[in-house]
Scaffold this motif. Sequence first.
Motif, PDB file in Angstrom:
ATOM      1  N   MET A   1       0.840  -1.190   0.000  1.00 46.32           N
ATOM      2  CA  MET A   1       0.000   0.000   0.000  1.00 46.32           C
ATOM      3  C   MET A   1       0.878   1.244   0.000  1.00 46.32           C
ATOM      4  N   THR A   2       0.476   2.240  -0.739  1.00 46.64           N
ATOM      5  CA  THR A   2       1.214   3.484  -0.781  1.00 46.64           C
ATOM      6  C   THR A   2       0.281   4.646  -0.608  1.00 46.64           C
ATOM      7  N   ASP A   3       0.835   5.804  -0.282  1.00 41.28           N
ATOM      8  CA  ASP A   3       0.040   7.007  -0.133  1.00 41.28           C
ATOM      9  C   ASP A   3      -0.348   7.553  -1.500  1.00 41.28           C
ATOM     10  N   ALA A   4      -0.757   8.801  -1.525  1.00 44.42           N
ATOM     11  CA  ALA A   4      -1.326   9.427  -2.703  1.00 44.42           C
ATOM     12  C   ALA A   4      -0.427   9.365  -3.921  1.00 44.42           C
ATOM     13  N   ASN A   5      -0.841  10.039  -5.021  1.00 40.73           N
ATOM     14  CA  ASN A   5      -0.108   9.977  -6.277  1.00 40.73           C
ATOM     15  C   ASN A   5       1.333  10.446  -6.113  1.00 40.73           C
ATOM     16  N   PRO A   6       2.273   9.781  -6.778  1.00 39.52           N
ATOM     17  CA  PRO A   6       3.682  10.155  -6.638  1.00 39.52           C
ATOM     18  C   PRO A   6       3.980  11.468  -7.330  1.00 39.52           C
ATOM     19  N   PRO A   7       4.975  12.199  -6.834  1.00 37.90           N
ATOM     20  CA  PRO A   7       5.378  13.438  -7.484  1.00 37.90           C
ATOM     21  C   PRO A   7       6.140  13.128  -8.758  1.00 37.90           C
ATOM     22  N   PRO A   8       6.236  14.082  -9.681  1.00 39.91           N
ATOM     23  CA  PRO A   8       7.020  13.846 -10.888  1.00 39.91           C
ATOM     24  C   PRO A   8       8.472  13.626 -10.534  1.00 39.91           C
ATOM     25  N   ARG A   9       9.179  12.854 -11.366  1.00 34.94           N
ATOM     26  CA  ARG A   9      10.581  12.567 -11.069  1.00 34.94           C
ATOM     27  C   ARG A   9      11.430  13.799 -11.294  1.00 34.94           C
ATOM     28  N   ALA A  10      12.538  13.856 -10.588  1.00 36.20           N
ATOM     29  CA  ALA A  10      13.455  14.983 -10.738  1.00 36.20           C
ATOM     30  C   ALA A  10      14.550  14.604 -11.714  1.00 36.20           C
ATOM     31  N   ASP A  11      14.818  15.434 -12.690  1.00 38.16           N
ATOM     32  CA  ASP A  11      15.900  15.199 -13.626  1.00 38.16           C
ATOM     33  C   ASP A  11      17.223  15.605 -13.001  1.00 38.16           C
ATOM     34  N   ARG A  12      18.303  15.059 -13.514  1.00 35.31           N
ATOM     35  CA  ARG A  12      19.622  15.390 -12.978  1.00 35.31           C
ATOM     36  C   ARG A  12      19.878  16.894 -13.056  1.00 35.31           C
ATOM     37  N   ALA A  13      19.310  17.543 -14.072  1.00 29.87           N
ATOM     38  CA  ALA A  13      19.520  18.983 -14.225  1.00 29.87           C
ATOM     39  C   ALA A  13      18.903  19.766 -13.094  1.00 29.87           C
ATOM     40  N   ASP A  14      17.916  19.142 -12.393  1.00 37.28           N
ATOM     41  CA  ASP A  14      17.239  19.837 -11.307  1.00 37.28           C
ATOM     42  C   ASP A  14      18.001  19.736  -9.998  1.00 37.28           C
ATOM     43  N   ARG A  15      19.051  18.924  -9.960  1.00 34.26           N
ATOM     44  CA  ARG A  15      19.793  18.747  -8.721  1.00 34.26           C
ATOM     45  C   ARG A  15      20.403  20.061  -8.276  1.00 34.26           C
ATOM     46  N   SER A  16      20.392  20.289  -6.944  1.00 35.09           N
ATOM     47  CA  SER A  16      20.678  21.631  -6.437  1.00 35.09           C
ATOM     48  C   SER A  16      22.054  21.762  -5.810  1.00 35.09           C
ATOM     49  N   SER A  17      22.997  20.920  -6.182  1.00 35.86           N
ATOM     50  CA  SER A  17      24.304  20.957  -5.544  1.00 35.86           C
ATOM     51  C   SER A  17      25.042  22.270  -5.796  1.00 35.86           C
ATOM     52  N   SER A  18      24.566  23.066  -6.791  1.00 32.95           N
ATOM     53  CA  SER A  18      25.216  24.338  -7.072  1.00 32.95           C
ATOM     54  C   SER A  18      24.797  25.429  -6.097  1.00 32.95           C
ATOM     55  N   LEU A  19      23.844  25.137  -5.218  1.00 35.64           N
ATOM     56  CA  LEU A  19      23.419  26.136  -4.239  1.00 35.64           C
ATOM     57  C   LEU A  19      24.538  26.408  -3.249  1.00 35.64           C
ATOM     58  N   ASP A  20      24.622  27.644  -2.810  1.00 39.10           N
ATOM     59  CA  ASP A  20      25.636  28.010  -1.824  1.00 39.10           C
ATOM     60  C   ASP A  20      25.307  27.373  -0.483  1.00 39.10           C
ATOM     61  N   PRO A  21      26.317  26.869   0.220  1.00 37.17           N
ATOM     62  CA  PRO A  21      26.056  26.277   1.535  1.00 37.17           C
ATOM     63  C   PRO A  21      25.630  27.322   2.546  1.00 37.17           C
ATOM     64  N   LEU A  22      24.827  26.902   3.500  1.00 34.53           N
ATOM     65  CA  LEU A  22      24.470  27.778   4.606  1.00 34.53           C
ATOM     66  C   LEU A  22      25.664  27.937   5.540  1.00 34.53           C
ATOM     67  N   PRO A  23      25.737  29.035   6.272  1.00 35.71           N
ATOM     68  CA  PRO A  23      26.748  29.131   7.334  1.00 35.71           C
ATOM     69  C   PRO A  23      26.512  28.050   8.382  1.00 35.71           C
ATOM     70  N   VAL A  24      27.582  27.594   9.003  1.00 36.02           N
ATOM     71  CA  VAL A  24      27.462  26.542  10.013  1.00 36.02           C
ATOM     72  C   VAL A  24      26.500  26.949  11.124  1.00 36.02           C
ATOM     73  N   SER A  25      26.559  28.203  11.549  1.00 39.43           N
ATOM     74  CA  SER A  25      25.664  28.666  12.610  1.00 39.43           C
ATOM     75  C   SER A  25      24.207  28.586  12.182  1.00 39.43           C
ATOM     76  N   ALA A  26      23.934  28.862  10.901  1.00 33.39           N
ATOM     77  CA  ALA A  26      22.562  28.794  10.398  1.00 33.39           C
ATOM     78  C   ALA A  26      22.063  27.354  10.360  1.00 33.39           C
ATOM     79  N   VAL A  27      22.944  26.411  10.019  1.00 34.46           N
ATOM     80  CA  VAL A  27      22.557  25.001  10.006  1.00 34.46           C
ATOM     81  C   VAL A  27      22.249  24.532  11.418  1.00 34.46           C
ATOM     82  N   SER A  28      23.076  24.939  12.373  1.00 33.62           N
ATOM     83  CA  SER A  28      22.844  24.573  13.768  1.00 33.62           C
ATOM     84  C   SER A  28      21.499  25.103  14.250  1.00 33.62           C
ATOM     85  N   GLU A  29      21.178  26.341  13.898  1.00 35.51           N
ATOM     86  CA  GLU A  29      19.889  26.933  14.280  1.00 35.51           C
ATOM     87  C   GLU A  29      18.732  26.209  13.587  1.00 35.51           C
ATOM     88  N   LEU A  30      18.930  25.844  12.319  1.00 37.48           N
ATOM     89  CA  LEU A  30      17.899  25.125  11.576  1.00 37.48           C
ATOM     90  C   LEU A  30      17.590  23.788  12.229  1.00 37.48           C
TER      91      LEU A  30
END
Length: 329
Positions: A1-30
Motif C-alpha cells: 500500500m502506498t500514499d497518494a499519487n507520486p510526485p514527478p521525477r526529478a531530472d539530474r539537471a534539477d539537482r541543487s548541488s550548485s546552491l551556496d552552503p548555509l553558514p554553520v551557525s545557520a545550520v545549527s539553528e535550523l
Amino acid sequence: MTDANPPPRADRADRSSSLDPLPVSAVSELCEEIRTNVGRVIVGHDEAIDHVLTTILGRGHVLLDDVPGVGKTMLARSIARSIDCSFRRVQFTPDLLPSDVTGVNVFDQRTREFEFQPGPVFANVVLGDEINRAPPKTQSALLEAMEERQVTVDGETHELPDPFTVIATQNAVEPNRTYELPFAELDRFTKKLHLGYPDPADEADMLARTVGHHPIESLEPVTDVESIVRAREAVAEVTVREPVREYATRLAGYTREHARIGASPRGTIALLRVAQARAVLEGRDYVTPDDVQYEAPLALSHRVRTGSSAAERDGTAVVEDALDRVPVE
C-alpha cells in the motif's frame, strides 16, 4: 500500500548541488528548529531525533528497529512534516512487488508507447514502514535507489529527487512473520536506531498530548528543501583532518580483524559524513575524534557480524571494544 499519487521525477539537471552552503551557525539553528518542532510530537527521544537529522544532513538513510508502538513511524512522519518536501509512505507487506516501490512502465493506448509511472520511492523523504514484512526481492528494490539515487526499470534509468532519504522501520518481533534484511541492504543504511520504551514521566507527557487530537495533525513545516540542500552542502564542506580520517580507518580495521564480517569502506564513509553533521550540530566546521566516537556505535554496529547465528549478528560489542582499544593519535 502506498500514499497518494507520486510526485514527478526529478531530472539530474534539477539537482541543487550548485546552491551556496548555509553558514554553520545557520545550520545549527535550523536543526534546533526542526528538533523543537518534532519534539511537539515525539517525547523523550531527543537523541534519536538528532541521529535522524545527522543522517539526513550526512546524505544517508536510517533504519528504526524496535518493537511495535514505540513511535518509529511517528518519528519519521514528524521529521518529514517539519520539512516542506515531498513525502511518501510505503507499507511493506508480503504481497508487495518491487514495481510497487520503484514504479512501472504502462502502455499508453493513445500514443502507442510505454510511459513510466513513478513509484513512491520518487520523493524527498520515503518512509518504508515495517520493511522486513516484504520478501527479499521487494526489499532489494531499494538497493539501487539508496546507493545510486536512481532506479532502473526495463533498462531505463530514472533519477530520484534531491535530497533523497529513506527512513525505514523494522518490526523487531514476530520473526516467523518477517524476512531478515539482506546484509547488503543493511549496509546501505547509515544508522540503525533503537528507540526503546519511554520513561514514566515522558510517557505521561505523551499521553497528555495525544489523548485528544494527535499533535502530528497540526504540525507545520519549519524549513524547506532548498534549505536542507544548502545545509547538506555546509556539512559536506566540514573539515576532516588526516588524523581523524586515520582514526576512523583504524576503528573499521579493528572490526575487520575481530569479527567474521567487519565494517565496510561504505561504513567508514558514512561514519565520517555523520561525524561532519555532528560537528555542525555543535556549531563547528571541523570534525574531532569525539564526533567519530559518538557516531561510531550507530553507524558501524549493524555492519559487523561476529558469527552466523542470530545471537552473533549484533556487532555492538566489537565496535565498543574498538572504541576502547583503538588509540586516538
